[in-house]
Design an enzyme around this catalytic site. Sequence first.
Site, PDB file in Angstrom:
ATOM      1  N   HIS A   1       0.817  -1.210   0.000  1.00 40.53           N
ATOM      2  CA  HIS A   1       0.000   0.000   0.000  1.00 40.53           C
ATOM      3  C   HIS A   1       0.854   1.264   0.000  1.00 40.53           C
ATOM      4  O   HIS A   1       0.330   2.377  -0.068  1.00 40.53           O
ATOM      5  CB  HIS A   1      -0.923  -0.017   1.229  1.00 40.53           C
ATOM      6  CG  HIS A   1      -1.992   1.026   1.220  1.00 40.53           C
ATOM      7  ND1 HIS A   1      -2.023   2.084   2.112  1.00 40.53           N
ATOM      8  CD2 HIS A   1      -3.080   1.184   0.419  1.00 40.53           C
ATOM      9  CE1 HIS A   1      -3.071   2.835   1.865  1.00 40.53           C
ATOM     10  NE2 HIS A   1      -3.741   2.319   0.846  1.00 40.53           N
TER      11      HIS A   1
ATOM     12  N   TYR B   1      -9.052  13.502  -4.383  1.00 37.64           N
ATOM     13  CA  TYR B   1      -8.487  13.318  -3.051  1.00 37.64           C
ATOM     14  C   TYR B   1      -7.511  14.445  -2.720  1.00 37.64           C
ATOM     15  O   TYR B   1      -6.914  15.051  -3.606  1.00 37.64           O
ATOM     16  CB  TYR B   1      -7.712  11.998  -2.962  1.00 37.64           C
ATOM     17  CG  TYR B   1      -8.519  10.736  -3.112  1.00 37.64           C
ATOM     18  CD1 TYR B   1      -9.880  10.762  -3.413  1.00 37.64           C
ATOM     19  CD2 TYR B   1      -7.912   9.493  -2.956  1.00 37.64           C
ATOM     20  CE1 TYR B   1     -10.601   9.598  -3.556  1.00 37.64           C
ATOM     21  CE2 TYR B   1      -8.629   8.320  -3.090  1.00 37.64           C
ATOM     22  CZ  TYR B   1      -9.976   8.366  -3.399  1.00 37.64           C
ATOM     23  OH  TYR B   1     -10.677   7.219  -3.540  1.00 37.64           O
TER      24      TYR B   1
ATOM     25  N   HIS C   1      -7.390  12.497   2.323  1.00 41.52           N
ATOM     26  CA  HIS C   1      -6.672  11.237   2.174  1.00 41.52           C
ATOM     27  C   HIS C   1      -5.249  11.286   2.721  1.00 41.52           C
ATOM     28  O   HIS C   1      -4.587  10.255   2.835  1.00 41.52           O
ATOM     29  CB  HIS C   1      -6.643  10.857   0.687  1.00 41.52           C
ATOM     30  CG  HIS C   1      -6.313   9.425   0.429  1.00 41.52           C
ATOM     31  ND1 HIS C   1      -5.108   9.029  -0.144  1.00 41.52           N
ATOM     32  CD2 HIS C   1      -7.003   8.288   0.664  1.00 41.52           C
ATOM     33  CE1 HIS C   1      -5.093   7.706  -0.251  1.00 41.52           C
ATOM     34  NE2 HIS C   1      -6.224   7.232   0.222  1.00 41.52           N
TER      35      HIS C   1
END
Length: 358
Positions: free
Chosen positions: A49, A82, A206
């Site tokens: 990620h 975002y 985000h």
Amino acid sequence: VEAAENGKQVDVLVELKARFDEENNIEWSRRLERAGCHVIYGVDKLKVHSKLCLITRKTDEGIQYITQIGTGNYNEKTSRLYTDLSYITARDEIGEEALQVFQALMLGETVDHMSVLLVAPHCLQDKLIDMIDGEISKAKAGQKGLIRLKMNSLTDKMLIDKLVEASQAGVRVEMIVRGICCLRGGVPGLTDNVHIISIVGRFLEHSRIYIFGDGDAARYYIASADWMTRNTLRRVEVATPILQDDVKRRIDHIFDVMWHDNVQARDQTAATPAAIPARKRRWRARTCCMTKPTAWQRASKNNKNRPSVSLKKRQTKKTSGREKHPPEVVGQSSISSTRIAFCTSIPRRVSDHRSVLC
């Protein structure tokens, strides 16, 4: 793709388990392979990620690293929806550890020890606990303890318990948590010093910011990881320290702008989340960032050299708006003898130890 076609060595890790974007990632991985890139597809039993780009240059003085670490994906659609932060630096200590992260991923492994970066699953949660403990020790010694956090979600029980302990010790905890939050502030005897807000507005919040301490000794990080067990223990995540003073001040300013929102922010401290009472001046953080002209914007309109923006600390007058990128962080560079991992746009000029925030 262009770098590989120009003879550069390009290594790319494409996470095929990306939620809602699997088909797009598969197509991009095929295009990268056709262009000559070396593509790998994640790590067994772990989701990658992290958002990390490393450019390695051979120069007459030796090896130079240009490292980009961000909170958002390399995705043109989400970049319009975002809010994220991206940190570009030429510091060797960050570049060398980013290289270790890539080397481990290429072997299907993860790093076990880092000195500068925080890297999950082995080198993130424990170091966050150590930094919270540091603030607890300061508070017990009669000094000011402060923790400021911005993230999407908070569910990691070990970190939640440590934040409760910090509150009980007298550490002030300020949190901006957009989504799931399993900690309630303002509980007598437990979280009296924990203050939590959530902001939901035009853009999806985000970015992840971790700040431990106050003043010159404060430690600043931006990261790809929320404080959720899936992020801290079951994913490959990277958090980078912010070591340059002007970038620290900019992150402080960004956090302050969000923290003082009294239009779209909701107070999560009470039993039932409620809108923050509007003061005499209505303050909507994202509107401020989009409409207030900055020094960068004013100078560019006049076709002058853009000035160096000085952002004040919290206790002084605040600068409104988000600064645009200075000229040296815009565009691509054609460089020789280069090894690129996670290829993306890079600065034209990044001097030794110079870092920028986008």
